[in-house]
Enzyme design. Structure first.
Site, PDB file in Angstrom:
ATOM      1  N   SER A 465       6.879  -2.503  -7.708  1.00 56.81           N
ATOM      2  CA  SER A 465       6.772  -1.092  -7.526  1.00 56.81           C
ATOM      3  C   SER A 465       8.042  -0.446  -7.704  1.00 56.81           C
ATOM      4  O   SER A 465       9.118  -0.788  -7.839  1.00 56.81           O
ATOM      5  CB  SER A 465       6.547  -0.777  -5.841  1.00 56.81           C
ATOM      6  OG  SER A 465       6.770   0.427  -5.466  1.00 56.81           O
ATOM      7  N   TYR A 478       9.070  -2.206   3.195  1.00 58.40           N
ATOM      8  CA  TYR A 478       8.152  -2.338   1.786  1.00 58.40           C
ATOM      9  C   TYR A 478       9.116  -2.660   0.479  1.00 58.40           C
ATOM     10  O   TYR A 478       8.752  -3.348  -0.629  1.00 58.40           O
ATOM     11  CB  TYR A 478       7.439  -0.911   1.879  1.00 58.40           C
ATOM     12  CG  TYR A 478       6.463  -0.765   0.529  1.00 58.40           C
ATOM     13  CD1 TYR A 478       5.449  -1.664   0.283  1.00 58.40           C
ATOM     14  CD2 TYR A 478       6.844  -0.107  -0.721  1.00 58.40           C
ATOM     15  CE1 TYR A 478       4.678  -1.678  -0.743  1.00 58.40           C
ATOM     16  CE2 TYR A 478       5.978  -0.024  -1.868  1.00 58.40           C
ATOM     17  CZ  TYR A 478       4.827  -0.719  -1.866  1.00 58.40           C
ATOM     18  OH  TYR A 478       4.165  -0.649  -3.108  1.00 58.40           O
TER      19      TYR A 478
END
Length: 596
Positions: A465, A478
């Site tokens: 990501s 995350y």
């Protein structure tokens, strides 16, 4: 019963048409009911180069090798003309006749392969050969055509590379100098150094092939008698063969370039080209790979089956490159929706032979499989939790047994989580690390180990990501897991480069998928969490960067093999800013971007 593990082949002697004695070796007891493989070595080897391959083949086939004239314990012709192609073909013909079988399967390397090309295009031998596996040795007349085939800048570069790779031939044609280099053992050391090229795999064997100085000196006559005339004047009428030919192409061969070996003008209709990892002497470094592919080819031409690994068009199997999606077996984790589903479908559209969809939601995975089939590819579905390493290992075993080794692995499964550090519980950390990090590691280990063992390379795509390089205090867990995936991918890329396996990290920005609706918001009440999810989902829909756009980037990464692929403008800007102005990135990290 004698087995190949004894490493003591049974020797016999036959007399060639010109009176030279040839030493022939049978690695096992001879059973006329089994297929018979005859192996022919190259320069400066002798039959021992096939010891490792025979150890893998001897339980299913009769394996025979012989010392080419002038090598090992075979006799040496009185004159250089005794090394001419016509005599080499006659030698092979005599060996075949001595075995008392109707037809044989030929396996040859280097000069053994060059001479065998001459044999399988000779009417007197062709009918005695059921199949031919060639390694690092082209038909010299077709090599001459290849050197004249350049019509594009890329083709010119390929020809130029081959000319450089063939520079040693000029040295071998010089009178006296090569002999001096080998007798002084300087040339021997050079050959031994070249033999180590391509032996960087964790599974590479490093056994030294026994050679005598006579193997080097006598083998020079192969070059001096047969080169360079066929390449300089290949002629307008090129010989053809009806023998099914398999060409194994070591990608790190420094003497016979992959471009020359893949030159399809030389491959007959019933043929295939298979790229493998290794250098020129891959027959000794990865004998397991050579044995497996040779066995496949022998079996295929015994029962007419079609082996995987190449794209079949008509009767010729078109060579598939290491980064080509066509004809490949792909597996996508988290394939039930979003980026995973879009990637599975895009792989099918780009020509993947079969796409395997893995997801915890079996129903969603079945829907993806239907979409893959609609895109004209085969599909299969597996239910698995990527955070369970035992389950992933079992999955890899099932996939191997049912479909073979995966060519393209997309580790896409992941979950979202928002929350500041003190709001993120140990249980939250366990959940997200289990799926986002350990899941990627488990998938890469289970399927990567199979790729390494196969020895034909592969591709691993790990979906990270933009959060990997754009930190945020509101997405501590995350961002940490995605940064770990990025670091793991770059380290694994370096490690697996020796195996011909390309590893890429794909880093999307804000993508309009269902992840916003399933993101865990640590430290919030259920009501606050639901409101945050709705607002985040609305923001993602307004941004409207689609999973299909990410899927196209993933498939392009398969085809081009970059290390890191930022996807979407915010990801590309963040990736650039991380290098240009990391202080700015750290300042932005202090903003709370949660939708509350």
């Amino acid at each position: 019963m004698l087995t190949v593990d004894d490493r003591a082949a049974i020797k016999s002697t036959i007399t060639a048409s010109d009176g030279v004695n040839l030493a022939v070796y049978r690695y096992t007891d001879f059973d006329p009911q089994r297929p018979t493989i005859v192996a022919i070595h190259g320069f400066p080897d002798n039959y021992h180069v096939w010891d490792g391959v025979a150890a893998h083949l001897g339980d299913r086939y009769n394996v025979v090798a012989y010392d080419v004239r002038g090598a090992g314990e075979s006799g040496r012709p009185a004159t250089r003309s005794g090394y001419a192609f016509a005599q080499l073909v006659a030698d092979l013909d005599a060996v075949i006749d001595s075995l008392g079988v109707e037809r044989v399967h030929l396996l040859a390397h280097d000069w053994g392969s060059i001479a065998t090309w001459a044999a399988v295009t000779d009417d007197s031998v062709m009918g005695k050969v059921a199949s031919f596996t060639s390694i690092s040795g082209p038909h010299l007349r077709y090599a001459g055509v290849f050197l004249r085939s350049a019509r594009t800048p890329r083709a010119v570069a390929q020809v130029a590379r081959q000319l450089v790779s063939s520079g040693y031939i000029g040295f071998f044609l010089c009178p006296g100098v090569p002999e001096l280099s080998f007798r002084s053992r300087i040339g021997v050391k050079v050959v031994e150094a070249a033999e180590r090229i391509g032996r960087s795999s964790t599974l590479s064997r490093r056994d030294r092939t026994p050679r005598s100085i006579g193997d080097y000196l006598n083998g020079l006559n192969l070059y001096r008698e047969n080169m360079p005339a066929p390449m300089i004047s290949p002629g307008s009428h090129l010989p053809e063969t009806t023998v099914p030919v398999q060409v194994l192409v070591p990608r790190k061969d420094i003497f016979v370039t992959p471009a020359l070996q893949r030159f399809t003008g030389a491959i007959p209709a019933r043929g295939r080209v298979v790229s493998i990892e290794g250098g020129h002497w891959v027959v000794t470094s990865r004998p397991d790979v050579i044995a497996r592919l040779t066995g496949e080819w022998v079996d295929q031409n015994a029962d007419g089956a079609t082996a995987p690994g190449a794209v079949s068009r008509g009767r010729r199997e078109v060579p598939v490159g290491p980064h080509d999606v066509r004809g490949k077996l792909a597996l996508v984790t988290g394939g039930g929706a979003g980026i995973g589903r879009a990637t599975a479908v895009q792989l099918a559209r780009r020509g993947a032979r079969k796409v395997l969809i893995v997801d915890r939601d079996l129903g969603a995975a079945q829907e993806t499989a239907d979409a893959v089939r609609a895109a004209c590819a085969e599909a299969a579905v597996y239910q698995a939790d990527v955070s369970d390493e035992d389950m992933m290992n079992d999955l890899a075993e099932h996939v191997l047994a049912e479909h073979g080794v995966v060519d393209i692995l997309v580790n896409n499964a992941g979950i979202g989580m928002a929350g500041r550090f003190l709001e993120t519980s140990p249980e939250n950390w366990d959940d997200i690390i289990g799926i986002n990090v350990r899941g990627v590691i488990a998938g890469s280990r289970a399927f990567g180990a199979q790729m390494v063992e196969r020895g034909q390379g592969g591709t691993i795509i790990n979906v990270a990501s933009a959060a990997a390089f754009i930190p945020s205090k509101s997405m501590v867990a995350y961002g940490t897991t995605k940064a770990a995936v990025l670091a793991f991918s770059e380290a694994l890329r370096a490690d697996f480069a020796d195996e011909g396996i390309t590893v890429s990290a794909v880093c999307p920005g804000f993508v309009n998928t269902n992840i916003a609706k399933s993101t865990v918001y640590a430290g919030m009440t259920p009501e606050q969490q639901e409101r945050a999810r709705e607002k985040a989902d609305a923001a993602y829909r307004r941004r409207n960067f689609t999973p299909e756009a990410v899927a196209k980037a993933i498939v392009k990464a398969v085809e081009t093999g970059p290390a890191v692929v930022p996807v979407a403008a915010e990801s590309r800007v963040g990736y650039a800013m991380r290098r240009i102005s990391p202080s700015t990135i750290r300042l932005l990290a202090r903003l709370d971007i949660r939708q509350s």
